[in-house]
Design a protein around this motif. Structure first.
Motif, PDB file in Angstrom:
ATOM      1  N   MET A   4      35.747  34.308  31.599  1.00  0.00           N
ATOM      2  CA  MET A   4      35.389  34.377  33.012  1.00  0.00           C
ATOM      3  C   MET A   4      34.227  35.350  33.192  1.00  0.00           C
ATOM      4  O   MET A   4      34.319  36.513  32.780  1.00  0.00           O
ATOM      5  CB  MET A   4      36.589  34.793  33.861  1.00  0.00           C
ATOM      6  N   TYR A   5      33.174  34.847  33.776  1.00  0.00           N
ATOM      7  CA  TYR A   5      31.978  35.647  34.041  1.00  0.00           C
ATOM      8  C   TYR A   5      31.995  36.032  35.521  1.00  0.00           C
ATOM      9  O   TYR A   5      31.984  35.171  36.398  1.00  0.00           O
ATOM     10  CB  TYR A   5      30.727  34.864  33.691  1.00  0.00           C
ATOM     11  N   LEU A   6      32.013  37.347  35.762  1.00  0.00           N
ATOM     12  CA  LEU A   6      32.225  37.849  37.119  1.00  0.00           C
ATOM     13  C   LEU A   6      30.992  38.558  37.654  1.00  0.00           C
ATOM     14  O   LEU A   6      30.167  39.081  36.887  1.00  0.00           O
ATOM     15  CB  LEU A   6      33.407  38.830  37.136  1.00  0.00           C
ATOM     16  N   ARG A   7      30.926  38.591  38.966  1.00  0.00           N
ATOM     17  CA  ARG A   7      30.031  39.491  39.687  1.00  0.00           C
ATOM     18  C   ARG A   7      30.893  40.237  40.687  1.00  0.00           C
ATOM     19  O   ARG A   7      31.419  39.634  41.631  1.00  0.00           O
ATOM     20  CB  ARG A   7      28.905  38.728  40.383  1.00  0.00           C
ATOM     21  N   LYS A  47      34.759  49.184  45.794  1.00  0.00           N
ATOM     22  CA  LYS A  47      34.730  49.810  47.116  1.00  0.00           C
ATOM     23  C   LYS A  47      35.574  51.073  47.096  1.00  0.00           C
ATOM     24  O   LYS A  47      36.752  51.041  46.731  1.00  0.00           O
ATOM     25  CB  LYS A  47      35.257  48.823  48.173  1.00  0.00           C
ATOM     26  N   PHE A  48      34.954  52.176  47.488  1.00  0.00           N
ATOM     27  CA  PHE A  48      35.641  53.459  47.599  1.00  0.00           C
ATOM     28  C   PHE A  48      35.387  53.998  48.995  1.00  0.00           C
ATOM     29  O   PHE A  48      34.311  54.496  49.309  1.00  0.00           O
ATOM     30  CB  PHE A  48      35.130  54.436  46.532  1.00  0.00           C
ATOM     31  N   GLY A  49      36.392  53.870  49.860  1.00  0.00           N
ATOM     32  CA  GLY A  49      36.187  54.239  51.257  1.00  0.00           C
ATOM     33  C   GLY A  49      35.160  53.318  51.892  1.00  0.00           C
ATOM     34  O   GLY A  49      35.284  52.097  51.852  1.00  0.00           O
ATOM     35  N   ALA A  50      34.117  53.910  52.460  1.00  0.00           N
ATOM     36  CA  ALA A  50      33.038  53.107  53.039  1.00  0.00           C
ATOM     37  C   ALA A  50      31.928  52.836  52.035  1.00  0.00           C
ATOM     38  O   ALA A  50      30.992  52.084  52.334  1.00  0.00           O
ATOM     39  CB  ALA A  50      32.465  53.819  54.262  1.00  0.00           C
ATOM     40  N   PHE A  51      32.041  53.407  50.848  1.00  0.00           N
ATOM     41  CA  PHE A  51      30.990  53.271  49.841  1.00  0.00           C
ATOM     42  C   PHE A  51      31.255  52.053  48.960  1.00  0.00           C
ATOM     43  O   PHE A  51      32.386  51.823  48.527  1.00  0.00           O
ATOM     44  CB  PHE A  51      30.935  54.533  48.974  1.00  0.00           C
ATOM     45  N   LYS A  52      30.204  51.271  48.693  1.00  0.00           N
ATOM     46  CA  LYS A  52      30.302  50.106  47.825  1.00  0.00           C
ATOM     47  C   LYS A  52      29.250  50.229  46.722  1.00  0.00           C
ATOM     48  O   LYS A  52      28.104  50.587  46.981  1.00  0.00           O
ATOM     49  CB  LYS A  52      30.069  48.808  48.602  1.00  0.00           C
ATOM     50  N   THR A  53      29.662  49.924  45.513  1.00  0.00           N
ATOM     51  CA  THR A  53      28.735  49.987  44.391  1.00  0.00           C
ATOM     52  C   THR A  53      27.840  48.750  44.378  1.00  0.00           C
ATOM     53  O   THR A  53      28.084  47.770  45.096  1.00  0.00           O
ATOM     54  CB  THR A  53      29.494  50.069  43.055  1.00  0.00           C
ATOM     55  N   ARG A  54      26.816  48.793  43.547  1.00  0.00           N
ATOM     56  CA  ARG A  54      25.997  47.608  43.340  1.00  0.00           C
ATOM     57  C   ARG A  54      26.787  46.584  42.545  1.00  0.00           C
ATOM     58  O   ARG A  54      27.841  46.882  41.990  1.00  0.00           O
ATOM     59  CB  ARG A  54      24.719  47.972  42.582  1.00  0.00           C
ATOM     60  N   LYS A  55      26.281  45.360  42.465  1.00  0.00           N
ATOM     61  CA  LYS A  55      26.988  44.305  41.750  1.00  0.00           C
ATOM     62  C   LYS A  55      26.966  44.561  40.246  1.00  0.00           C
ATOM     63  O   LYS A  55      25.942  44.923  39.678  1.00  0.00           O
ATOM     64  CB  LYS A  55      26.360  42.941  42.051  1.00  0.00           C
ATOM     65  N   MET A  56      28.121  44.365  39.642  1.00  0.00           N
ATOM     66  CA  MET A  56      28.250  44.487  38.202  1.00  0.00           C
ATOM     67  C   MET A  56      28.679  43.147  37.627  1.00  0.00           C
ATOM     68  O   MET A  56      29.204  42.289  38.347  1.00  0.00           O
ATOM     69  CB  MET A  56      29.266  45.588  37.844  1.00  0.00           C
ATOM     70  N   LYS A  57      28.467  42.983  36.325  1.00  0.00           N
ATOM     71  CA  LYS A  57      28.724  41.681  35.695  1.00  0.00           C
ATOM     72  C   LYS A  57      29.654  41.826  34.487  1.00  0.00           C
ATOM     73  O   LYS A  57      29.234  41.636  33.346  1.00  0.00           O
ATOM     74  CB  LYS A  57      27.404  41.029  35.275  1.00  0.00           C
ATOM     75  N   PRO A  58      30.925  42.144  34.718  1.00  0.00           N
ATOM     76  CA  PRO A  58      31.863  42.196  33.597  1.00  0.00           C
ATOM     77  C   PRO A  58      32.240  40.795  33.128  1.00  0.00           C
ATOM     78  O   PRO A  58      32.002  39.797  33.822  1.00  0.00           O
ATOM     79  CB  PRO A  58      33.072  42.924  34.190  1.00  0.00           C
ATOM     80  N   LYS A  59      32.856  40.730  31.962  1.00  0.00           N
ATOM     81  CA  LYS A  59      33.279  39.447  31.384  1.00  0.00           C
ATOM     82  C   LYS A  59      34.712  39.581  30.897  1.00  0.00           C
ATOM     83  O   LYS A  59      35.101  40.598  30.343  1.00  0.00           O
ATOM     84  CB  LYS A  59      32.353  39.062  30.228  1.00  0.00           C
ATOM     85  N   ILE A  60      35.494  38.551  31.140  1.00  0.00           N
ATOM     86  CA  ILE A  60      36.888  38.516  30.701  1.00  0.00           C
ATOM     87  C   ILE A  60      37.022  37.461  29.610  1.00  0.00           C
ATOM     88  O   ILE A  60      36.550  36.333  29.769  1.00  0.00           O
ATOM     89  CB  ILE A  60      37.831  38.197  31.871  1.00  0.00           C
TER      90      ILE A  60
END
Length: 227
Positions: A178-181, A185-198
């Motif tokens: 599975m290829y993810l994007r 989310k931590f509180g109101a803060f959101k990280t940029r998109k990451m691309k992990p793989k399962i």
């Protein structure tokens, strides 16, 4: 007639000045100095930014303590996996139950894109896209990708030999990736998109029309989350 005067001893006259040396200043000296100062300033700024970012990341990790997402294939049903050698045609029907567990207390996860691929000995059989979703803190979601259809795939000699052995055993070695994007989310803060793989390495028995399988039952399998 004037008599010539005889000089006795050393002659003490005015001192002879040393020869003057003329030094022409380098035309580029000031420019080189400016370049060096500018380079040092830029280097210090970059180093300061790197240190600040490192401190922020460390503090974020210290506060949040993120844990790796846990993924398991809890059930797999393979009702068709027929390969015809004369035309390299594969008929397949595979359904999976996959649980994704977010063990973090303070992190939510946005799954913006999920592509699931089924592979047989490094040959892609099929791929499907699953619906995006948001996963809250310490929660588990169930995914149900299914692969069904007909495809022409070319197997090498070793792959054909493995297929023959697995057919006799009644169970097939199938890998689901599975290829993810995702965004965290931590509180109101959101990280940029990451691309992990399962990656899920599965041994799936083939079920007959009556529901029995010669290769035994399917065993729940833990998948690898590759950041």
């Amino acid at each position: 007639m004037h008599e010539k005067q005889q000089l006795n001893g050393a002659y003490y006259g005015p001192s002879i000045p040393p020869p003057k040396s003329y030094h022409r200043p380098s035309r580029g000296g000031g420019f080189d100095c400016c370049c060096g100062c500018l380079f040092n300033l830029i280097f210090k700024l970059i180093l300061t930014v790197i240190i600040i970012v490192g401190i922020v990341v460390f503090l974020f990790w210290l506060i949040v303590r993120p844990n790796v997402v846990k993924v398991h294939v809890t059930d797999a049903t393979l009702t068709q996996f027929n390969y015809t050698n004369n035309n390299n045609n594969l008929n397949y029907d595979l359904s999976l139950n996959i649980t994704i567990r977010n063990p973090n207390k303070k992190l939510g996860i946005y799954y913006d894109s999920i592509e699931a691929r089924a592979l047989y000995h490094d040959v892609r059989v099929d791929s499907v896209f699953l619906d995006p979703f948001y996963q809250g803190h310490k929660s588990t979601n169930l995914l149900n990708p299914s692969f069904k259809g007909q495809k022409v795939i070319v197997l090498g000699a070793d792959q054909s030999l493995d297929l023959s052995k697995e057919k006799d055993a009644g169970a097939y070695e199938i890998v689901v990736k599975m290829y993810l994007r995702v965004r965290f989310k931590f509180g109101a803060f959101k990280t940029r998109k990451m691309k992990p793989k399962i990656t899920c390495e599965l041994r799936i028995p083939l079920k007959s029309a009556g529901g029995s399988s010669a290769g035994g039952g399917f065993e729940a399998t833990k998948c690898d989350w590759d950041r």
